[in-house]
Design a protein around this motif. Structure first.
Motif, PDB file in Angstrom:
ATOM      1  N   ALA A 403      43.685  27.111-168.347  1.00  0.00           N
ATOM      2  CA  ALA A 403      44.774  27.026-169.358  1.00  0.00           C
ATOM      3  C   ALA A 403      44.196  26.447-170.832  1.00  0.00           C
ATOM      4  O   ALA A 403      44.759  27.032-171.607  1.00  0.00           O
ATOM      5  N   ALA A 404      43.548  25.521-170.335  1.00  0.00           N
ATOM      6  CA  ALA A 404      43.005  24.596-171.588  1.00  0.00           C
ATOM      7  C   ALA A 404      42.342  25.543-172.428  1.00  0.00           C
ATOM      8  O   ALA A 404      42.263  25.612-173.451  1.00  0.00           O
ATOM      9  N   ALA A 405      40.906  26.118-171.690  1.00  0.00           N
ATOM     10  CA  ALA A 405      40.334  27.098-172.256  1.00  0.00           C
ATOM     11  C   ALA A 405      40.885  28.052-173.155  1.00  0.00           C
ATOM     12  O   ALA A 405      40.526  28.631-174.163  1.00  0.00           O
ATOM     13  N   LEU A 406      41.766  28.746-172.458  1.00  0.00           N
ATOM     14  CA  LEU A 406      42.546  29.714-173.164  1.00  0.00           C
ATOM     15  C   LEU A 406      43.463  29.429-174.405  1.00  0.00           C
ATOM     16  O   LEU A 406      43.519  29.873-175.367  1.00  0.00           O
ATOM     17  N   LYS A 407      43.948  28.161-174.280  1.00  0.00           N
ATOM     18  CA  LYS A 407      44.432  27.491-175.322  1.00  0.00           C
ATOM     19  C   LYS A 407      43.440  27.135-176.377  1.00  0.00           C
ATOM     20  O   LYS A 407      43.705  27.526-177.737  1.00  0.00           O
ATOM     21  N   LEU A 408      42.247  26.816-176.313  1.00  0.00           N
ATOM     22  CA  LEU A 408      41.309  26.493-177.216  1.00  0.00           C
ATOM     23  C   LEU A 408      41.034  27.916-178.042  1.00  0.00           C
ATOM     24  O   LEU A 408      40.801  28.053-179.172  1.00  0.00           O
ATOM     25  N   GLN A 409      40.714  28.990-177.244  1.00  0.00           N
ATOM     26  CA  GLN A 409      40.512  30.017-177.732  1.00  0.00           C
ATOM     27  C   GLN A 409      41.287  30.794-178.568  1.00  0.00           C
ATOM     28  O   GLN A 409      41.100  31.199-179.404  1.00  0.00           O
ATOM     29  N   ALA A 410      42.759  30.670-178.115  1.00  0.00           N
ATOM     30  CA  ALA A 410      43.773  31.266-178.876  1.00  0.00           C
ATOM     31  C   ALA A 410      43.827  30.295-180.155  1.00  0.00           C
ATOM     32  O   ALA A 410      44.236  31.107-181.340  1.00  0.00           O
ATOM     33  N   ARG A 411      43.628  28.937-180.205  1.00  0.00           N
ATOM     34  CA  ARG A 411      43.843  28.258-181.502  1.00  0.00           C
ATOM     35  C   ARG A 411      42.500  28.479-182.363  1.00  0.00           C
ATOM     36  O   ARG A 411      42.674  28.649-183.482  1.00  0.00           O
ATOM     37  N   TYR A 412      41.267  28.528-181.723  1.00  0.00           N
ATOM     38  CA  TYR A 412      40.142  28.572-182.628  1.00  0.00           C
ATOM     39  C   TYR A 412      39.428  29.870-182.450  1.00  0.00           C
ATOM     40  O   TYR A 412      38.388  29.928-183.440  1.00  0.00           O
ATOM     41  N   GLY A 414      37.226  33.010-181.280  1.00  0.00           N
ATOM     42  CA  GLY A 414      35.644  33.091-180.651  1.00  0.00           C
ATOM     43  C   GLY A 414      35.522  33.169-179.055  1.00  0.00           C
ATOM     44  O   GLY A 414      36.401  33.735-178.371  1.00  0.00           O
ATOM     45  N   THR A 415      34.519  32.322-178.761  1.00  0.00           N
ATOM     46  CA  THR A 415      34.356  31.963-177.475  1.00  0.00           C
ATOM     47  C   THR A 415      34.343  30.602-177.057  1.00  0.00           C
ATOM     48  O   THR A 415      33.891  29.876-177.701  1.00  0.00           O
ATOM     49  N   VAL A 416      35.058  30.250-175.997  1.00  0.00           N
ATOM     50  CA  VAL A 416      35.261  28.576-175.785  1.00  0.00           C
ATOM     51  C   VAL A 416      34.388  28.435-174.341  1.00  0.00           C
ATOM     52  O   VAL A 416      35.067  29.155-173.355  1.00  0.00           O
ATOM     53  N   LEU A 417      33.739  27.473-174.202  1.00  0.00           N
ATOM     54  CA  LEU A 417      33.011  27.023-173.155  1.00  0.00           C
ATOM     55  C   LEU A 417      33.465  25.733-172.822  1.00  0.00           C
ATOM     56  O   LEU A 417      33.145  24.781-173.363  1.00  0.00           O
ATOM     57  N   LEU A 418      34.434  25.533-171.725  1.00  0.00           N
ATOM     58  CA  LEU A 418      34.768  24.128-171.433  1.00  0.00           C
ATOM     59  C   LEU A 418      33.744  23.494-170.091  1.00  0.00           C
ATOM     60  O   LEU A 418      33.853  24.156-169.189  1.00  0.00           O
ATOM     61  N   VAL A 425      34.747  29.498-169.047  1.00  0.00           N
ATOM     62  CA  VAL A 425      34.365  30.358-170.300  1.00  0.00           C
ATOM     63  C   VAL A 425      35.684  31.363-170.675  1.00  0.00           C
ATOM     64  O   VAL A 425      36.049  32.189-169.691  1.00  0.00           O
ATOM     65  N   ALA A 426      36.300  31.060-171.890  1.00  0.00           N
ATOM     66  CA  ALA A 426      37.452  31.911-172.353  1.00  0.00           C
ATOM     67  C   ALA A 426      37.045  32.695-173.551  1.00  0.00           C
ATOM     68  O   ALA A 426      36.594  32.095-174.397  1.00  0.00           O
ATOM     69  N   SER A 427      37.408  33.826-173.370  1.00  0.00           N
ATOM     70  CA  SER A 427      36.779  34.794-174.598  1.00  0.00           C
ATOM     71  C   SER A 427      38.108  35.545-174.946  1.00  0.00           C
ATOM     72  O   SER A 427      39.058  35.404-174.537  1.00  0.00           O
ATOM     73  N   GLU A 428      37.840  36.398-176.179  1.00  0.00           N
ATOM     74  CA  GLU A 428      38.871  36.944-176.763  1.00  0.00           C
ATOM     75  C   GLU A 428      39.491  38.090-175.758  1.00  0.00           C
ATOM     76  O   GLU A 428      39.041  38.715-174.902  1.00  0.00           O
ATOM     77  N   GLN A 466      30.782  36.261-175.447  1.00  0.00           N
ATOM     78  CA  GLN A 466      30.993  35.843-174.082  1.00  0.00           C
ATOM     79  C   GLN A 466      29.952  36.029-173.096  1.00  0.00           C
ATOM     80  O   GLN A 466      29.851  35.050-172.195  1.00  0.00           O
ATOM     81  N   LYS A 467      29.052  36.896-173.155  1.00  0.00           N
ATOM     82  CA  LYS A 467      27.696  36.985-172.117  1.00  0.00           C
ATOM     83  C   LYS A 467      26.773  35.735-172.530  1.00  0.00           C
ATOM     84  O   LYS A 467      26.199  35.407-171.532  1.00  0.00           O
ATOM     85  N   ALA A 468      26.755  35.481-173.820  1.00  0.00           N
ATOM     86  CA  ALA A 468      26.135  34.216-174.065  1.00  0.00           C
ATOM     87  C   ALA A 468      26.217  33.147-173.503  1.00  0.00           C
ATOM     88  O   ALA A 468      25.514  32.205-172.897  1.00  0.00           O
ATOM     89  N   ALA A 469      27.605  32.833-173.531  1.00  0.00           N
ATOM     90  CA  ALA A 469      28.071  31.690-173.076  1.00  0.00           C
ATOM     91  C   ALA A 469      27.869  31.696-171.555  1.00  0.00           C
ATOM     92  O   ALA A 469      27.474  30.360-170.815  1.00  0.00           O
ATOM     93  N   VAL A 470      28.372  32.617-170.785  1.00  0.00           N
ATOM     94  CA  VAL A 470      28.215  32.788-169.217  1.00  0.00           C
ATOM     95  C   VAL A 470      26.896  32.693-168.848  1.00  0.00           C
ATOM     96  O   VAL A 470      26.517  31.980-167.999  1.00  0.00           O
TER      97      VAL A 470
END
Length: 517
Positions: A403-412, A414-418, A425-428, A466-470
């Protein structure tokens, strides 16, 4: 040893509620008897027991209420029928059981299992039961339980963790949230977890990555129920074996211009090593070209350490645009600090519009900005940085990492890697990936700098955040595992991981035939 994962695990990760809905669909719409399904689960758990602990001697089975307890009673019955010395403790009063759990308790009694009521046991007798057990089966708390375990479960979880015998957890370790991987109180530290019907996401991130041991999956022949129920996974489970094919093969006539030019902007005074680690990791992860923009006093050390990197000493952010123009991907943040130098560098990186990986102090500086162009960046926070970005407590981040990763992605955007055990990894579009595994040797400074450089290099090759982060996170963990085979965990340092990268990436290499060029 860190937890491992059984072979042939599916990729789909479900919430606990989704798995319960699948279970209900199989019973209500496919005509499968609930007690037969419980028996199938217990038989699968018992097969794991005898396969992995054939000489355990005596088995102590701890049974709660509900279906998880029912599974435990049937495991005890199977152990008794096979001639094992088994003792079974009814942690929840057996007389209050109902439905299939009650049938399971009655079957255990009918098969000669010695079921002991917890409330009738003295502390000394409990001490004897735990000390004499060669294996403990945890069937106390199932997926329907939330919050910190209450007594008497909390006390028995503590006894499990202090006992010399290994623990086999049925469906999930007691005390673990099957959806989030959080544990609000004590949680059983299992050597193995055998889980059923659908993989629960919480087994693979947060506390789950630390306490489940080897995860074994048994579908119980419910694959049609997963499809028919309409339940969707909350995330995809990823590891190096499953994503290495994302890297395209390199033709024999390949040249450096085809694989990206990574510019690492890193290393204020006193933190030059962070830039060196990120730049060298990028070079070892397939980048065609790597440049490093750092403080002038770090140039000599950088060239001595990694002569293949083009190193530039910068005094002011106004010197950065010409380097940004030449780059295809930018990694910004390792060791840049929060002074004027670091702020100038971050401002120039964001203004360039180049695809970027933002890490470390770039994230801390980012948390104070009102608006950030967010279409093409990858953010790589650890839980503390994530908390600052979300203006919340670290405990809130760890309570539900997905949920935190999704919140970060929604706020900022791009792709978020927690980062953390079971990296998320949360993506669009709300897409979630969980990187399978953990390595305690990675809990040391500089590992994140290596990761950011790796992700930048992969982003330059794939062009997909997304693929790069994963892929970067999966390769990072695989390299740490490879390195720790020789060094162990305590002595593992970031350069060990960098040194292992060629061996890991070699596994992904596939050269086309001449006729395919």
């Amino acid at each position: 040893m860190p937890p491992s994962v059984g072979h042939s695990l599916p990729d789909a990760l479900f919430s606990a509620d989704a798995v319960r809905q699948i279970d209900r669909y199989v019973i209500d719409h496919q005509g499968v008897d609930g007690f037969e399904l419980m028996q199938s689960a217990a038989h699968a758990a018992f097969r794991c027991l005898v396969r992995h602990w054939p000489k355990c001697g005596s088995v102590l089975v701890l049974c709660g209420a509900g279906n998880n307890g029912g599974d435990g009673y049937l495991v005890a019955a199977s152990a008794r029928r096979h001639g094992l010395n088994v003792r079974c403790v009814a942690v929840a009063p057996a007389g209050k059981l109902s439905g299939d759990a009650r049938k399971a308790w009655q079957k255990a009694l009918a098969d000669g299992v010695d079921v002991l009521e917890l409330e009738a046991l003295s502390d000394s007798l409990l001490d004897d039961l735990f000390s004499e057990a060669g294996l403990i089966v945890d069937a106390m708390l199932g997926t329907g339980v939330s919050g910190a375990p209450r007594e008497p479960f909390a006390a028995l979880i503590g006894r499990c963790n202090q006992a010399p015998a290994p623990v086999l957890a049925v469906d999930l370790p007691s005390g673990l949230n099957a959806t989030t991987g959080a544990a609000e109180g004590d949680v059983v530290n299992a050597a193995m977890t055998v889980t059923f019907i659908g993989l629960k996401a919480g087994l693979f991130t947060g506390q789950g990555a630390a306490v489940c041991g080897e995860v074994v999956f048994e579908s119980l022949d419910t694959a049609d129920g997963v499809a028919g129920s309409g339940q969707k996974p909350v995330a995809a489970r990823r590891d190096w074996d499953s994503v290495m094919s994302w890297l395209p093969p390199r033709p024999a006539n390949a040249h450096k211009g085809r694989f990206g030019h990574v510019l690492v902007v890193a290393g204020d005074r006193g933190f030059g090593g962070a830039g060196l680690l990120a730049a060298e990791a990028a070079a070892r992860s397939g980048a065609g070209l790597v440049s490093l923009a750092t403080r002038p006093e770090h140039v000599t050390a950088a060239l001595a350490r990694c002569p293949s990197v083009m190193v530039h000493g910068l005094i002011h952010g106004s010197e950065l645009p010409s380097l940004l123009d030449a780059a295809s991907v930018v990694v910004c943040g390792p060791g840049i600090g929060r002074s004027a130098w670091g702020q100038q560098m971050l401002e120039q990186v964001i203004a360039s519009g180049k695809p970027r990986v933002l890490d470390a102090d770039a994230l801390n500086l980012l948390s104070g900005r009102v608006a950030v162009p967010a279409d093409n960046h990858i953010l790589t926070p650890h839980p503390g940085e994530a908390a600052r970005l979300l203006n919340c407590l670290v405990s809130e981040v760890e309570a539900d990492r997905m949920a935190a990763a999704l919140k970060l992605q929604a706020r900022y955007g791009g792709t978020v890697l927690l980062k953390g055990a079971g990296t998320v990894v949360a993506s669009e579009g709300g897409i979630l990936d969980v990187i399978n595994g953990s390595n305690p040797g990675m809990a040391t400074g500089g590992m994140g700098d290596v990761l950011s450089g790796m992700i930048g290099a992969v982003l330059g090759q794939l062009g997909d955040g997304q693929k790069a982060a994963v892929l970067g996170a999966a390769a990072h963990l695989a390299a740490a595992d490879r390195a720790s085979e020789g060094s162990g965990f305590i002595g593992l340092i970031p350069t060990d991981v960098i040194d292992a990268l060629p061996l890991v990436f070699r596994e992904s290499e596939s050269y086309p035939e001449a006729g395919e060029l």
